[in-house]
Write a protein that holds these residues in place. Structure first.
Motif, PDB file in Angstrom:
ATOM      1  N   VAL A  36      52.926  47.763  45.927  1.00  0.00           N
ATOM      2  CA  VAL A  36      52.895  47.746  44.450  1.00  0.00           C
ATOM      3  C   VAL A  36      50.911  47.714  44.142  1.00  0.00           C
ATOM      4  N   ARG A  37      50.273  47.078  45.372  1.00  0.00           N
ATOM      5  CA  ARG A  37      49.188  47.481  45.964  1.00  0.00           C
ATOM      6  C   ARG A  37      48.904  48.535  45.960  1.00  0.00           C
ATOM      7  N   GLU A  38      49.754  49.043  47.117  1.00  0.00           N
ATOM      8  CA  GLU A  38      49.445  50.748  46.869  1.00  0.00           C
ATOM      9  C   GLU A  38      49.476  51.331  45.595  1.00  0.00           C
ATOM     10  N   LEU A  39      50.468  51.470  44.541  1.00  0.00           N
ATOM     11  CA  LEU A  39      50.050  52.219  43.894  1.00  0.00           C
ATOM     12  C   LEU A  39      48.977  51.097  43.124  1.00  0.00           C
ATOM     13  N   GLU A  40      48.511  50.592  42.509  1.00  0.00           N
ATOM     14  CA  GLU A  40      47.675  50.031  42.505  1.00  0.00           C
ATOM     15  C   GLU A  40      46.565  50.655  42.394  1.00  0.00           C
ATOM     16  N   ALA A  41      45.779  50.693  43.723  1.00  0.00           N
ATOM     17  CA  ALA A  41      44.948  51.617  44.676  1.00  0.00           C
ATOM     18  C   ALA A  41      44.689  52.977  44.147  1.00  0.00           C
ATOM     19  N   ASP A  42      45.464  53.425  44.180  1.00  0.00           N
ATOM     20  CA  ASP A  42      45.826  54.903  43.463  1.00  0.00           C
ATOM     21  C   ASP A  42      45.541  55.276  42.425  1.00  0.00           C
ATOM     22  N   LEU A  43      45.864  54.299  41.278  1.00  0.00           N
ATOM     23  CA  LEU A  43      45.697  54.311  39.874  1.00  0.00           C
ATOM     24  C   LEU A  43      44.954  53.548  39.472  1.00  0.00           C
ATOM     25  N   HIS A  44      43.645  52.896  40.102  1.00  0.00           N
ATOM     26  CA  HIS A  44      42.425  52.159  40.017  1.00  0.00           C
ATOM     27  C   HIS A  44      43.286  51.139  38.715  1.00  0.00           C
ATOM     28  N   ALA A  45      44.090  50.454  38.415  1.00  0.00           N
ATOM     29  CA  ALA A  45      44.374  50.255  37.531  1.00  0.00           C
ATOM     30  C   ALA A  45      45.736  49.229  37.670  1.00  0.00           C
ATOM     31  N   PRO A  46      45.628  47.179  37.351  1.00  0.00           N
ATOM     32  CA  PRO A  46      46.730  46.637  37.621  1.00  0.00           C
ATOM     33  C   PRO A  46      47.739  47.048  36.970  1.00  0.00           C
ATOM     34  N   LEU A  47      48.705  46.322  37.438  1.00  0.00           N
ATOM     35  CA  LEU A  47      50.174  47.101  37.097  1.00  0.00           C
ATOM     36  C   LEU A  47      51.104  46.121  36.849  1.00  0.00           C
ATOM     37  N   VAL A  48      51.067  44.389  36.801  1.00  0.00           N
ATOM     38  CA  VAL A  48      51.936  43.165  37.301  1.00  0.00           C
ATOM     39  C   VAL A  48      50.691  42.591  37.490  1.00  0.00           C
ATOM     40  N   ILE A  49      50.836  40.909  37.325  1.00  0.00           N
ATOM     41  CA  ILE A  49      50.473  40.030  36.933  1.00  0.00           C
ATOM     42  C   ILE A  49      51.340  38.511  37.682  1.00  0.00           C
ATOM     43  N   ARG A  50      50.434  38.335  38.998  1.00  0.00           N
ATOM     44  CA  ARG A  50      51.718  37.676  38.847  1.00  0.00           C
ATOM     45  C   ARG A  50      51.485  36.409  39.205  1.00  0.00           C
ATOM     46  N   ASN A  51      51.711  35.616  38.620  1.00  0.00           N
ATOM     47  CA  ASN A  51      52.107  33.933  37.772  1.00  0.00           C
ATOM     48  C   ASN A  51      53.321  33.019  38.287  1.00  0.00           C
ATOM     49  N   THR A  52      52.888  31.888  37.912  1.00  0.00           N
ATOM     50  CA  THR A  52      54.110  30.515  38.039  1.00  0.00           C
ATOM     51  C   THR A  52      55.503  31.608  37.679  1.00  0.00           C
ATOM     52  N   ASN A  53      55.274  31.422  36.592  1.00  0.00           N
ATOM     53  CA  ASN A  53      56.882  31.809  36.350  1.00  0.00           C
ATOM     54  C   ASN A  53      57.474  33.242  36.144  1.00  0.00           C
ATOM     55  N   GLY A  54      56.503  34.338  37.275  1.00  0.00           N
ATOM     56  CA  GLY A  54      56.983  35.511  37.981  1.00  0.00           C
ATOM     57  C   GLY A  54      56.723  36.518  37.779  1.00  0.00           C
ATOM     58  N   ILE A  55      57.052  37.344  37.570  1.00  0.00           N
ATOM     59  CA  ILE A  55      55.981  38.611  37.250  1.00  0.00           C
ATOM     60  C   ILE A  55      55.792  39.325  36.092  1.00  0.00           C
ATOM     61  N   THR A  56      54.670  39.257  35.333  1.00  0.00           N
ATOM     62  CA  THR A  56      54.772  40.303  34.246  1.00  0.00           C
ATOM     63  C   THR A  56      53.642  41.782  34.210  1.00  0.00           C
ATOM     64  N   PHE A  57      54.027  42.400  33.588  1.00  0.00           N
ATOM     65  CA  PHE A  57      53.340  43.037  33.580  1.00  0.00           C
ATOM     66  C   PHE A  57      52.633  44.091  32.459  1.00  0.00           C
ATOM     67  N   THR A  58      51.130  44.573  33.100  1.00  0.00           N
ATOM     68  CA  THR A  58      50.040  44.701  32.632  1.00  0.00           C
ATOM     69  C   THR A  58      50.535  46.430  31.221  1.00  0.00           C
ATOM     70  N   GLU A  59      49.681  46.301  30.017  1.00  0.00           N
ATOM     71  CA  GLU A  59      50.064  47.486  29.292  1.00  0.00           C
ATOM     72  C   GLU A  59      49.543  49.264  30.709  1.00  0.00           C
TER      73      GLU A  59
END
Length: 316
Positions: A36-59
């Protein structure tokens, strides 16, 4: 973007967490995080948000998940088609089916298909538009058999009409309004409908407003035929069902069709698939089996089957 990165993103969407995605892919959670981190770096965009409730996706993540599923689904279909050409058909066929087709033509179609392609796994979803349309769009559904999405010249979907039928207003036997002859007498009734929420306004306009009556104040939505029949059978709610489903369910579920003078809601049942992803060999085989079963049913001497075909118009 690499294939394993797209697979990882789709697995996170399917399972809802990094750890569950790692289990489904048979890799470590660290490998999932790295992809996931490599994909975010390649695309220059955040893809997932990690929080206490788990994982949610950005737009960005939600948009990419749709494309990831399409890519993975297309690769799976390509592999299945090559397997079929080698005489080793396998894989999975995912189909959305409207309830009355599931209760009539589906069992015989499945038996016939299993004789021809026994290695193919079948997966079925109840064919409400709200359920099947997103799955058609992201490639997790091969095609659907039911009411088609609204057509337009730019539509991403292709429709093959199978049959059309009218609908009936149904209620439990002994309902206070069971003998009503006009929709105008039902304005104050409570309704439960198997409609797609996105098309509620247009459906309500076609059924109620154009007949000079107001839209009923209370319209509940049921996304399952089992829920719908349970509510109608044990309450004073009314509903609308295609006539073939009424024919099948009235005696068994203790329901009745109101003797209305008006024609209620014509429905067309079609095979719907993405224009860019027509059914592969397994899908074509399944549809051939369906057409054969329908053709034989139309010529059947069985009284139940004759009654069913009396209520539909074939468009094949």
């Amino acid at each position: 973007m690499k294939l394993h990165q797209l697979s990882t993103l789709a697995a996170i969407a399917d399972t809802g967490s990094l750890r569950a995605a790692a289990r489904s892919l048979d890799v470590s959670p660290a490998a999932v995080t790295k992809a996931v981190r490599e994909l975010e770096a390649d695309l220059h965009a955040p893809l997932v948000i990690r929080n206490t409730n788990g994982i949610t996706f950005t737009e960005y993540g939600r948009a990419l998940v749709v494309h990831a599923r399409l890519v993975l689904g297309q690769l799976a279909r390509a592999e299945a088609e090559l397997d079929a050409m080698r005489g080793a058909a396998a894989g999975k066929l995912s189909i959305g089916v409207t309830p009355w087709v599931a209760l009539t033509f589906l069992p015989a179609t499945v038996l016939r298909f299993r004789e021809r392609m026994p290695e193919v796994q079948l997966e079925f979803f109840e064919g409400l538009l709200a359920v099947v349309q997103p799955r058609l769009r992201d490639g997790t559904l091969d095609f659907s058999i039911g009411r088609p999405p609204p057509a337009s010249p730019q539509s991403e979907f292709h429709h093959e009409p199978l049959f059309s039928t009218h609908s009936a207003v149904i209620a439990r036997r002994g309902h206070p309004l069971a003998n009503c002859r006009s929709l105008l007498e039902l304005e104050d009734a409570e309704w439960v409908l198997n409609w797609d929420p996105a098309s509620r306004e247009s459906m309500a306009d076609n059924l109620f407003l154009r007949r000079g009556m107001r839209v009923p104040r209370t319209i509940h939505l049921a996304h399952s035929f089992a829920i719908l029949t349970g509510l109608i059978t044990h309450t004073d709610m009314l509903s609308i069902c295609p006539w073939p489903l009424v024919e099948l369910s009235m005696a068994k579920e203790n329901l009745c069709a109101l003797p209305l003078r008006e024609t209620v809601d014509e429905t067309t049942v079609s095979v719907t698939a993405r224009r860019s992803s027509p059914p592969g060999p397994a899908g074509r085989c399944f549809l051939d089996c369906l057409h054969e079963v329908i053709d034989e049913g139309a010529r059947s001497r069985d009284p139940d089957m004759r009654r069913l075909f009396h209520s539909i118009e074939l468009l094949l």
